[in-house]
Design an enzyme around this catalytic site. Structure first.
Site, mmCIF file in Angstrom:
data_model
loop_
_atom_site.group_PDB
_atom_site.id
_atom_site.type_symbol
_atom_site.label_atom_id
_atom_site.label_comp_id
_atom_site.label_asym_id
_atom_site.label_seq_id
_atom_site.Cartn_x
_atom_site.Cartn_y
_atom_site.Cartn_z
ATOM 1 N N ASP A 1 31.339 7.109 14.436
ATOM 2 C CA ASP A 1 30.293 7.608 15.321
ATOM 3 C C ASP A 1 30.280 6.748 16.577
ATOM 4 O O ASP A 1 30.267 5.513 16.463
ATOM 5 C CB ASP A 1 28.934 7.472 14.614
ATOM 6 N N HIS B 1 31.173 9.504 25.586
ATOM 7 C CA HIS B 1 30.077 9.338 24.622
ATOM 8 C C HIS B 1 30.573 9.123 23.201
ATOM 9 O O HIS B 1 29.780 8.793 22.323
ATOM 10 C CB HIS B 1 29.160 10.561 24.675
HETATM 11 O O1 F6P Z 1 28.301 13.008 21.562
HETATM 12 C C1 F6P Z 1 29.281 13.922 21.773
HETATM 13 C C2 F6P Z 1 28.751 15.307 22.007
HETATM 14 O O2 F6P Z 1 29.767 16.185 22.362
HETATM 15 C C3 F6P Z 1 27.716 15.355 23.090
HETATM 16 O O3 F6P Z 1 28.258 15.469 24.358
HETATM 17 C C4 F6P Z 1 26.920 16.516 22.672
HETATM 18 O O4 F6P Z 1 25.649 16.433 23.180
HETATM 19 C C5 F6P Z 1 26.959 16.444 21.156
HETATM 20 O O5 F6P Z 1 28.151 15.810 20.848
HETATM 21 C C6 F6P Z 1 26.868 17.799 20.506
HETATM 22 O O6 F6P Z 1 27.933 18.582 20.833
HETATM 23 P P1 F6P Z 1 27.983 20.054 21.410
HETATM 24 O O7 F6P Z 1 27.712 19.967 22.861
HETATM 25 O O8 F6P Z 1 29.363 20.449 21.073
HETATM 26 O O9 F6P Z 1 26.938 20.861 20.714
#
Ligand code: F6P
Length: 484
Positions: free
Chosen positions: A363, A162
């Site tokens: 990003d 992602h």
């Molecule tokens: O986009 C990357 C990401 O790690 C996603 O998997 C996640 O939903 C978002 O950032 C927020 O991160 P976290 O799961 O660390 O709160």
């Protein structure tokens, strides 16, 4: 050698987080695009979803939820600290976001990343039916494809990253780069947001594994992620949401211009850069604090990681400085909220904003930008960083280099002053993009490519294999709505 015991799920999703969160002793569905797109597919095939249970204080048995089998992976406090806060968010996250802060390399974190990945992999091996499809998500779990492959040659394995994949020279810094690449190559389909990520991954494979990446049997391709466009439309069109948007503006003192930023509080988002640009526009007298207001929502994130704590201090200090200079008894120049907003309130804020600022330094996609476009449809202006994956699709935004504060100021000014007809035209053309490419289409395309009979890349239509387009991911924790 132990005999493999097969599970009974035809589709197994493996992600760091489950599609449900625990609150006051019970589970509720996590909101968000990824869950809304993938959960119905898991449900249809009575599939399983493997993820962290969300707390180090309790361990949970697998359970049925909303038509899915959820398999929580327990992480102890030290494991969580080393695997999630450490290796995932203080090593990989800054490295994969072009060193916005220096990554830290610790062998103990790497050991725990490996052992934790092995636990996620084992849970997938135990859940997958013969010939099942296993779909692994994100940078937390890059070793899982190879680990599953070693035990289960019968399954189809997909991996989607992602976040960006860094250039070969930046990736070079990672002491465990070869293992990460081998881990990913365990997947049949390796998906990235952008064509540039695909290119970076291929160069790293050629360089560090000495494999001709043109001859890989894996499908390596860009699948720009998107949003649940229909869900945004539904909420944006609801009378209550529109009323809430009107109320928000009234409560903010009915400004002529409302500028908004909505992000996780993350150093990759360029929050300080946009605040500096806004401060200078006030200092220069280009914007008048009497009739302009800036709302910055900064959702708490990864609060155990030092660089996130430092960022919070810096942002709050700068907001304090701006308000000290330009705030008045009847109103602040910047309204700053360090908490989460519900999906409905976030959409209302999109509707209330005249200008939305997305100024990421790096990003993978940025779904806030896409959600704003879907909510506005034919009005409002979007200032968008050229370093956000979404910029590859949203050409009609005011594209900026957030490091160039003078350029950022110009773009904000343009956004504020843009005639309604031009703003409407630009927004409508961007809305068309998010209408055609939503999260459901993204999920279907990825899973179709993962089927054994999937057409080869060359045979796919130009639209579904559009490598020049981009797209992101949605973050979901309890009652949170901040699109990544
Ligand atoms: O986009 C990357 C990401 O790690 C996603 O998997 C996640 O939903 C978002 O950032 C927020 O991160 P976290 O799961 O660390 O709160």
């Amino acid at each position: 050698m132990n005999a493999v015991i097969y599970g009974n799920h035809a589709l197994v999703v493996v992600a760091n987080r489950l599609p449900a969160y625990r609150s006051e002793g019970s589970w509720s569905p996590s909101p968000g695009g990824l869950v809304s797109a993938v959960a119905p597919m898991v449900r249809e095939s009575h599939g399983a979803w493997i993820g962290w249970g969300g707390t180090s204080e309790e361990e949970f048995e697998p359970f049925e939820f909303d038509g899915m089998s959820l398999v929580p992976v327990a992480l102890g406090a030290e494991e969580h600290e080393r695997y999630y806060e450490g290796f995932s968010n203080a090593t990989l996250w800054p490295l994969y976001h072009d060193l916005v802060v220096p990554p830290q390399f610790h062998r103990s974190w790497w050991q725990t990343y490996r052992s934790t990945n092995a636990r996620f992999a084992q849970a997938a091996v135990d859940s997958a039916a013969p010939g099942a499809t296993v779909w692994i998500h994100d940078f937390h779990l890059q070793l899982v494809p190879e680990m599953i492959r070693a035990q289960r040659p019968d399954v189809r394995i997909g991996f989607f990253n992602h976040i960006p994949f860094p250039s070969e020279t930046i990736f070079a810094q990672l002491p465990w780069r070869d293992s990460i690449l081998r881990g990913l190559l365990g997947a049949d389909v390796i998906g990235f947001q952008l064509a540039s990520d695909v290119k970076n991954f291929r160069s790293a494979v050629s360089r560090y594994l000495d494999i001709d990446s043109g001859r890989l049997s894996n499908t390596v391709h860009a699948y720009p992620i998107s949003i649940d466009t229909a869900a945004i439309h539904e909420v944006a069109e609801a009378e209550e949401t529109q009323e809430l948007a009107r109320q928000m503006r009234v409560e903010l003192g009915d400004p002529r211009t409302l500028i908004v930023g909505i992000d996780r509080l993350d150093y990759t988002k360029g929050i300080l850069h946009r605040l500096r640009a806004y401060q200078e526009l006030l200092e220069d007298g280009v914007l008048d604090p009497q009739d302009t207001t800036f709302v910055q929502v900064a959702e708490p994130s990864r609060e155990g990681v030092e660089s996130y704590q430092d960022l919070r201090d810096d942002v709050e200090q700068l907001v304090g400085n701006i308000n000290g200079s330009f705030g008045a008894l009847d109103g602040a120049a910047v309204h700053y909220f360090h908490h989460s907003y519900s999906f409905e309130s976030t959409v209302a804020l999109y509707l209330a904003a005249d200008v939305l600022l997305v100024t990421s330094l790096r990003d993978g996609m940025n779904l806030v930008a896409k959600e704003y476009v879907a909510a506005r449809h034919n009005n409002g202006t979007l200032v968008l960083s050229e370093f956000a994956g979404a910029a590859a699709e949203l050409h009609d935004a005011l594209l900026v280099n957030p490091h160039d504060i003078a350029g950022l100021k110009d773009a904000i000014r343009l956004g504020v002053e843009m005639p309604a007809a031009e703003a409407g035209k630009r927004m409508a053309s961007m809305a068309d993009v998010v209408e055609r490419h939503d999260i459901h289409r993204w999920a279907r395309t990825f899973l179709a490519d993962l089927q054994p009979t999937a057409p080869t890349r060359e045979l796919r239509t130009s639209e579904s294999s559009n490598e020049s387009s981009s797209a992101g991911h949605t973050k979901r924790i309890q009652y949170v709505h901040t699109a990544e």
